[in-house]
Design a protein around this motif. Structure first.
Motif, PDB file in Angstrom:
ATOM      1  N   PRO A 515       3.193  60.172  24.413  1.00 59.88           N
ATOM      2  CA  PRO A 515       3.360  58.916  25.166  1.00 59.88           C
ATOM      3  C   PRO A 515       4.590  58.945  26.076  1.00 59.88           C
ATOM      4  CG  PRO A 515       4.032  58.592  22.889  1.00 59.88           C
ATOM      5  CD  PRO A 515       3.520  60.005  22.984  1.00 59.88           C
ATOM      6  N   LEU A 516       4.535  59.824  27.076  1.00 59.22           N
ATOM      7  CA  LEU A 516       5.594  59.978  28.066  1.00 59.22           C
ATOM      8  C   LEU A 516       5.132  59.357  29.375  1.00 59.22           C
ATOM      9  CD1 LEU A 516       8.362  61.329  28.924  1.00 59.22           C
ATOM     10  CD2 LEU A 516       6.954  63.280  29.674  1.00 59.22           C
ATOM     11  N   TYR A 517       6.005  58.598  30.037  1.00 62.87           N
ATOM     12  CA  TYR A 517       5.633  57.870  31.256  1.00 62.87           C
ATOM     13  C   TYR A 517       6.656  58.114  32.359  1.00 62.87           C
ATOM     14  CZ  TYR A 517       2.462  55.491  28.076  1.00 62.87           C
ATOM     15  OH  TYR A 517       1.479  55.221  27.153  1.00 62.87           O
ATOM     16  N   GLU A 518       6.115  58.342  33.549  1.00 66.40           N
ATOM     17  CA  GLU A 518       6.972  58.443  34.732  1.00 66.40           C
ATOM     18  C   GLU A 518       7.304  57.028  35.212  1.00 66.40           C
ATOM     19  OE1 GLU A 518       5.770  58.815  39.176  1.00 66.40           O
ATOM     20  OE2 GLU A 518       5.616  60.835  38.289  1.00 66.40           O
ATOM     21  N   LEU A 519       8.607  56.754  35.362  1.00 69.06           N
ATOM     22  CA  LEU A 519       9.029  55.450  35.868  1.00 69.06           C
ATOM     23  C   LEU A 519       9.329  55.492  37.355  1.00 69.06           C
ATOM     24  CD1 LEU A 519      11.438  54.202  33.026  1.00 69.06           C
ATOM     25  CD2 LEU A 519       8.947  53.993  33.193  1.00 69.06           C
ATOM     26  N   ALA A 520      10.069  56.500  37.807  1.00 70.87           N
ATOM     27  CA  ALA A 520      10.431  56.613  39.225  1.00 70.87           C
ATOM     28  C   ALA A 520      10.797  58.063  39.507  1.00 70.87           C
ATOM     29  CB  ALA A 520      11.607  55.704  39.560  1.00 70.87           C
ATOM     30  N   THR A 521      10.430  58.555  40.684  1.00 68.19           N
ATOM     31  CA  THR A 521      10.765  59.926  41.066  1.00 68.19           C
ATOM     32  C   THR A 521      11.846  59.902  42.131  1.00 68.19           C
ATOM     33  OG1 THR A 521       8.975  59.948  42.706  1.00 68.19           O
ATOM     34  CG2 THR A 521       8.477  60.803  40.512  1.00 68.19           C
ATOM     35  N   SER A 522      12.875  60.703  41.945  1.00 69.60           N
ATOM     36  CA  SER A 522      14.003  60.813  42.868  1.00 69.60           C
ATOM     37  C   SER A 522      14.996  61.785  42.257  1.00 69.60           C
ATOM     38  CB  SER A 522      14.661  59.443  43.105  1.00 69.60           C
ATOM     39  OG  SER A 522      15.702  59.547  44.058  1.00 69.60           O
ATOM     40  N   ASP A 523      16.036  62.104  42.987  1.00 68.28           N
ATOM     41  CA  ASP A 523      17.115  62.939  42.466  1.00 68.28           C
ATOM     42  C   ASP A 523      18.128  62.034  41.771  1.00 68.28           C
ATOM     43  OD1 ASP A 523      19.206  64.605  41.924  1.00 68.28           O
ATOM     44  OD2 ASP A 523      19.341  65.478  43.923  1.00 68.28           O
ATOM     45  N   PHE A 524      18.152  62.080  40.450  1.00 69.08           N
ATOM     46  CA  PHE A 524      19.025  61.219  39.662  1.00 69.08           C
ATOM     47  C   PHE A 524      20.270  61.950  39.155  1.00 69.08           C
ATOM     48  CE2 PHE A 524      15.245  58.619  39.529  1.00 69.08           C
ATOM     49  CZ  PHE A 524      15.713  57.316  39.365  1.00 69.08           C
ATOM     50  N   GLN A 525      20.555  63.140  39.666  1.00 68.99           N
ATOM     51  CA  GLN A 525      21.654  63.923  39.111  1.00 68.99           C
ATOM     52  C   GLN A 525      23.004  63.223  39.238  1.00 68.99           C
ATOM     53  OE1 GLN A 525      20.212  67.891  40.989  1.00 68.99           O
ATOM     54  NE2 GLN A 525      21.476  68.492  39.247  1.00 68.99           N
ATOM     55  N   GLN A 526      23.332  62.752  40.429  1.00 66.07           N
ATOM     56  CA  GLN A 526      24.631  62.110  40.616  1.00 66.07           C
ATOM     57  C   GLN A 526      24.718  60.786  39.860  1.00 66.07           C
ATOM     58  OE1 GLN A 526      27.382  63.487  42.018  1.00 66.07           O
ATOM     59  NE2 GLN A 526      25.995  65.265  41.974  1.00 66.07           N
ATOM     60  N   LEU A 527      23.612  60.088  39.758  1.00 64.00           N
ATOM     61  CA  LEU A 527      23.595  58.837  39.009  1.00 64.00           C
ATOM     62  C   LEU A 527      23.809  59.099  37.518  1.00 64.00           C
ATOM     63  CD1 LEU A 527      23.272  55.818  38.958  1.00 64.00           C
ATOM     64  CD2 LEU A 527      20.794  56.110  38.950  1.00 64.00           C
ATOM     65  N   ALA A 528      23.158  60.151  36.995  1.00 61.87           N
ATOM     66  CA  ALA A 528      23.354  60.503  35.591  1.00 61.87           C
ATOM     67  C   ALA A 528      24.812  60.852  35.328  1.00 61.87           C
ATOM     68  CB  ALA A 528      22.454  61.679  35.218  1.00 61.87           C
ATOM     69  N   LYS A 529      25.433  61.541  36.266  1.00 64.67           N
ATOM     70  CA  LYS A 529      26.852  61.888  36.137  1.00 64.67           C
ATOM     71  C   LYS A 529      27.721  60.637  36.123  1.00 64.67           C
ATOM     72  CE  LYS A 529      30.536  64.313  38.658  1.00 64.67           C
ATOM     73  NZ  LYS A 529      30.827  65.208  39.804  1.00 64.67           N
ATOM     74  N   ARG A 530      27.472  59.700  37.042  1.00 68.38           N
ATOM     75  CA  ARG A 530      28.257  58.468  37.099  1.00 68.38           C
ATOM     76  C   ARG A 530      28.139  57.671  35.816  1.00 68.38           C
ATOM     77  NH1 ARG A 530      26.770  54.842  42.064  1.00 68.38           N
ATOM     78  NH2 ARG A 530      28.264  53.505  40.967  1.00 68.38           N
ATOM     79  N   LEU A 531      26.929  57.576  35.287  1.00 70.54           N
ATOM     80  CA  LEU A 531      26.714  56.767  34.094  1.00 70.54           C
ATOM     81  C   LEU A 531      27.350  57.385  32.855  1.00 70.54           C
ATOM     82  CD1 LEU A 531      22.965  55.800  34.617  1.00 70.54           C
ATOM     83  CD2 LEU A 531      24.958  54.317  34.915  1.00 70.54           C
ATOM     84  N   SER A 532      27.590  58.682  32.866  1.00 68.10           N
ATOM     85  CA  SER A 532      28.156  59.379  31.712  1.00 68.10           C
ATOM     86  C   SER A 532      29.638  59.675  31.943  1.00 68.10           C
ATOM     87  CB  SER A 532      27.385  60.665  31.432  1.00 68.10           C
ATOM     88  OG  SER A 532      26.047  60.376  31.116  1.00 68.10           O
ATOM     89  N   CYS A 533      30.361  58.649  32.328  1.00 65.12           N
ATOM     90  CA  CYS A 533      31.818  58.752  32.516  1.00 65.12           C
ATOM     91  C   CYS A 533      32.174  59.859  33.506  1.00 65.12           C
ATOM     92  CB  CYS A 533      32.529  58.966  31.189  1.00 65.12           C
ATOM     93  SG  CYS A 533      32.254  57.639  29.990  1.00 65.12           S
ATOM     94  N   HIS A 534      31.313  60.038  34.535  1.00 64.88           N
ATOM     95  CA  HIS A 534      31.574  60.968  35.640  1.00 64.88           C
ATOM     96  C   HIS A 534      31.667  62.418  35.168  1.00 64.88           C
ATOM     97  CE1 HIS A 534      32.357  57.277  37.855  1.00 64.88           C
ATOM     98  NE2 HIS A 534      33.269  56.962  36.958  1.00 64.88           N
ATOM     99  N   GLN A 535      30.923  62.780  34.138  1.00 65.71           N
ATOM    100  CA  GLN A 535      30.964  64.138  33.608  1.00 65.71           C
ATOM    101  C   GLN A 535      29.847  64.991  34.207  1.00 65.71           C
ATOM    102  OE1 GLN A 535      32.181  64.193  29.163  1.00 65.71           O
ATOM    103  NE2 GLN A 535      31.215  62.189  29.432  1.00 65.71           N
ATOM    104  N   ASP A 536      30.219  66.164  34.712  1.00 69.21           N
ATOM    105  CA  ASP A 536      29.247  67.052  35.362  1.00 69.21           C
ATOM    106  C   ASP A 536      28.124  67.474  34.432  1.00 69.21           C
ATOM    107  OD1 ASP A 536      30.597  67.047  37.797  1.00 69.21           O
ATOM    108  OD2 ASP A 536      31.846  68.778  37.254  1.00 69.21           O
ATOM    109  N   ILE A 537      28.423  67.576  33.149  1.00 70.58           N
ATOM    110  CA  ILE A 537      27.430  68.089  32.202  1.00 70.58           C
ATOM    111  C   ILE A 537      26.171  67.223  32.189  1.00 70.58           C
ATOM    112  CG2 ILE A 537      28.270  66.809  30.172  1.00 70.58           C
ATOM    113  CD1 ILE A 537      27.887  69.433  28.591  1.00 70.58           C
ATOM    114  N   ALA A 538      26.307  65.950  32.574  1.00 75.57           N
ATOM    115  CA  ALA A 538      25.154  65.046  32.578  1.00 75.57           C
ATOM    116  C   ALA A 538      24.171  65.364  33.692  1.00 75.57           C
ATOM    117  CB  ALA A 538      25.631  63.602  32.715  1.00 75.57           C
ATOM    118  N   SER A 539      24.643  66.035  34.734  1.00 76.88           N
ATOM    119  CA  SER A 539      23.771  66.322  35.881  1.00 76.88           C
ATOM    120  C   SER A 539      23.380  67.784  35.984  1.00 76.88           C
ATOM    121  CB  SER A 539      24.462  65.889  37.184  1.00 76.88           C
ATOM    122  OG  SER A 539      25.679  66.586  37.361  1.00 76.88           O
TER     123      SER A 539
END
Length: 637
Positions: A515-539
């Motif tokens: 039960p996996l669902y696509e919500l939105a397609t885009s490049d979320f790398q920088q957003l993932a980094k921002r949300l994780s205290c600006h850590q590169d490992i998140a992206s």
């Protein structure tokens, strides 16, 4: 960037009453209903004046439960990170008072356990089956012996390596821990075991020595009266100070997440031996305290505010849970918690051996941790009847070839938490799907809700944790935001609670039972980094994920004591992700630093009562540290 449209700055959103809370591997969040200060518990109704008159004691109990839930909420919201403010913690690390990571009971008899080879070429096939095979079926159960008890702890809670960098050396363990601080302690409560103890006993597990410290002998009739043949118990406790030394007020979250890691680690090691495990969750806090001999610690009196000084009583152990280990394929049996509680009450009169060692000279008390721990203590659930032994359900298969042929021991003992990701490694779509199939609770062909598959079957409640995923480098799958629904009864509610523009479509090639669902397609790398205290490992990994808890209804139906249990579930899920990454030839890590409410805004959950912890997968960068296999004492004391 298209992905940035999903993060609408820092403006607060209007409040409503969604039931889902973004919960990562270390935290939980609760959303209060509009215009109400407290969540109603079970059947309480403020409009039922007749019941309040006829049953004033019940009303008082409901009000007390509401106060406890309110305390859990206060803790949760006070310990959030935001773009402008981090949760309260030490301004620097007090290295002179870093807690000793090893609890010992001074003068308690120490019984060494056996050590085992790790490499596949030297492991008997019967000792360590292939990792992926355990998700299909369990081997025949082995008898309880010095050999099998040694193997259980060696493959679950023991040291796995020593790490050296510069002039510093420290140990790693099979079970992961936030900051490698290891607040989790374990106790074996068992019938007589040849070559270990001639009488039924309680023993503390000492991981550095890979030994058992005898704490007490218990009445000979305890196990025959209350438990099935060839079964024993493992108790888990937490020392909050070990985590609070580094993380301050957030430590309570991390301690409970680590409890989940320990449950997952024990479940996998037990499965290797053909043993099933299940939480005995009818017990109350006091029962666990007496059973593990933790009543010997002086009572800790919580101060009115954070304080610093010599407070050795802060090093007490908080009893978390009790795990029953029994042969797989066993029939259901009776558990009378009321009679068990009465029998355990007599454990206070036993002769408890050993004095707990001091972990630090000085301490800092973050008072809200201890107020919250008090509020979420579980009472005794007076139950009498059949103990549910659910049939083992195998997990789904779509890419068995993704696994590298490692044994269980190779995976659990060689697993490491990645420090950096190389930002280059990609993952095949089928491998990604296979990993997620092992993250589901109910097994293949089942509607996912009940926790029947390994290792989630250890938990005693329906799945309450979901996963929101950032896909960065999965071949054949568009980069974007996805959602794994681990309890399909929540699907429609999730769709209503999230952003209206989300797709909620199954991605290409996705197995029918995933039960996996696509919500939105885009490049979320920088957003993932921002949300994780600006850590590169998140992206830089192949994908990352945050865990979402169905929290408000869970607390409403059960009480504040479910708050830590939701962390336990995220910890078990995190343990699977750690092992899966290593089994397919890459690596992973968990990150506890993230901005809570911005993650909530991204998904569209309205209000501010959501929490997320991310887990990242990718290939680690070349390491700067050397590893030595763990020996009895290691290279340093």
């Amino acid at each position: 960037m298209l992905a940035l449209q999903f993060l609408p700055s820092r403006l607060s959103l209007p409040r409503n009453s969604p039931h889902f809370h973004i919960l990562p591997s270390t935290s939980v969040s609760v959303l209060l209903r509009p215009n109400k200060r407290m969540i109603p518990i079970t059947s309480f109704s403020s409009s039922s004046s007749s019941s309040s008159v006829k049953n004033p004691n019940k009303k008082e109990e409901e009000e007390e439960q509401q106060e406890k839930v309110a305390q859990a909420l206060k803790y949760h919201h006070q310990t959030k990170h935001s773009f402008t403010n981090y949760a309260r913690g030490p301004r620097g690390l007090d290295w002179a008072n870093q807690p000793n990571p090893f609890r010992r009971y001074i003068s308690a008899p120490l019984i060494p356990l056996l050590h085992f080879p790790t490499d596949k070429q030297t492991i008997p096939v019967t000792d360590a089956p292939l990792y992926s095979s355990l998700f299909h079926s369990l081997p025949p159960p082995k008898p309880i012996s010095q050999y099998t008890i040694s193997q259980l702890f060696y493959d679950s809670l023991a040291l796995s390596a020593w790490k050296t960098t510069g002039f510093s050396t420290w140990s790693l363990r099979v079970n992961p821990s936030s900051g490698n601080l290891h607040p989790t302690e374990a106790y074996l409560i068992a019938p007589p075991i040849e070559s270990l103890f001639d009488s039924p006993f309680v023993a503390h597990y000492a991981p550095k020595e890979h030994s058992l410290e005898l704490r007490a002998t218990i009445p000979s009739g305890f196990f025959p009266k209350f438990f099935p043949d060839n079964s024993f118990l493992i108790g888990i406790s937490s020392i909050f100070w070990r985590e609070a030394w580094k993380y301050g007020e957030r430590a309570f979250r991390y301690c409970n997440h680590d409890v989940g890691h320990a449950i997952g680690a024990i479940s996998m090691a037990a499965a290797t031996l053909g043993w099933d495990v299940k939480l005995l969750d009818g017990f109350g806090y006091k029962d666990l305290e007496k059973l593990m001999g933790l009543q010997i610690f002086p009572e800790f009196k919580t101060p009115s505010r954070p304080s610093k000084g010599k407070s050795p009583e802060i090093e007490f152990e908080h009893p978390d849970c009790l795990i029953l280990v029994f042969p797989n394929g066993s029939n259901q049996f009776d558990v009378n918690y009321k009679e068990l509680s009465s029998a355990i009450n007599e454990f206070s009169n036993l002769e408890w051996k050993g004095k707990p060692n001091l972990l630090s000279k000085e301490h800092v008390c973050w008072d809200i941790i201890y107020r919250t721990a008090e509020a979420v203590k579980k009472p005794l659930t007076v139950q009498k009847g059949n103990f549910p032994v659910d049939q083992f359900e195998s997990s789904g298969i779509c890419s068995e070839n993704s696994y590298k042929g490692f044994t269980v021991r190779e995976v659990v003992r060689k697993r490491r938490s990645a420090v950096d990701m190389d930002g280059v490694t990609v993952m095949e779509r089928e491998t990604f799907y296979q990993i997620l199939l092992h993250c589901l609770p109910s097994g293949k062909g089942e509607k996912h809700r009940r926790q029947l598959a390994l290792p989630f079957r250890a938990l005693s409640w329906d799945a309450e944790i979901h996963a929101a995923l950032f896909v960065h480098k999965v071949v054949g799958l568009p980069n974007g935001l996805y959602f794994l629904v681990r309890n399909e009864d929540h699907l429609e509610e999730l769709k209503k609670a999230t952003r209206s523009e989300f797709n909620w479509e199954k991605p290409e090639g996705c197995p029918d039972d995933l039960p996996l669902y696509e919500l939105a397609t885009s490049d979320f790398q920088q957003l993932a980094k921002r949300l994780s205290c600006h850590q590169d490992i998140a992206s830089d990994g192949c994908f990352s994920l945050g865990m979402v808890a169905h929290l408000e209804p869970t607390l409403s139906d059960n009480g504040a004591w479910m708050y830590p249990r939701l962390f336990w579930e995220t910890g078990v899920l995190g343990q699977v992700l750690y092992l899966e990454a290593h089994a397919v030839g890459i690596s992973s890590t968990g990150i506890g630093c993230f901005f809570d409410d911005p993650v909530h805004e991204l998904l569209g959950f309205r209000g501010s009562k959501f929490q997320s912890l991310s887990f990242y997968c990718g290939r680690p960068c070349a390491g700067q540290a050397d590893y030595e296999p763990a020996s009895i004492s290691g290279p340093c004391n």
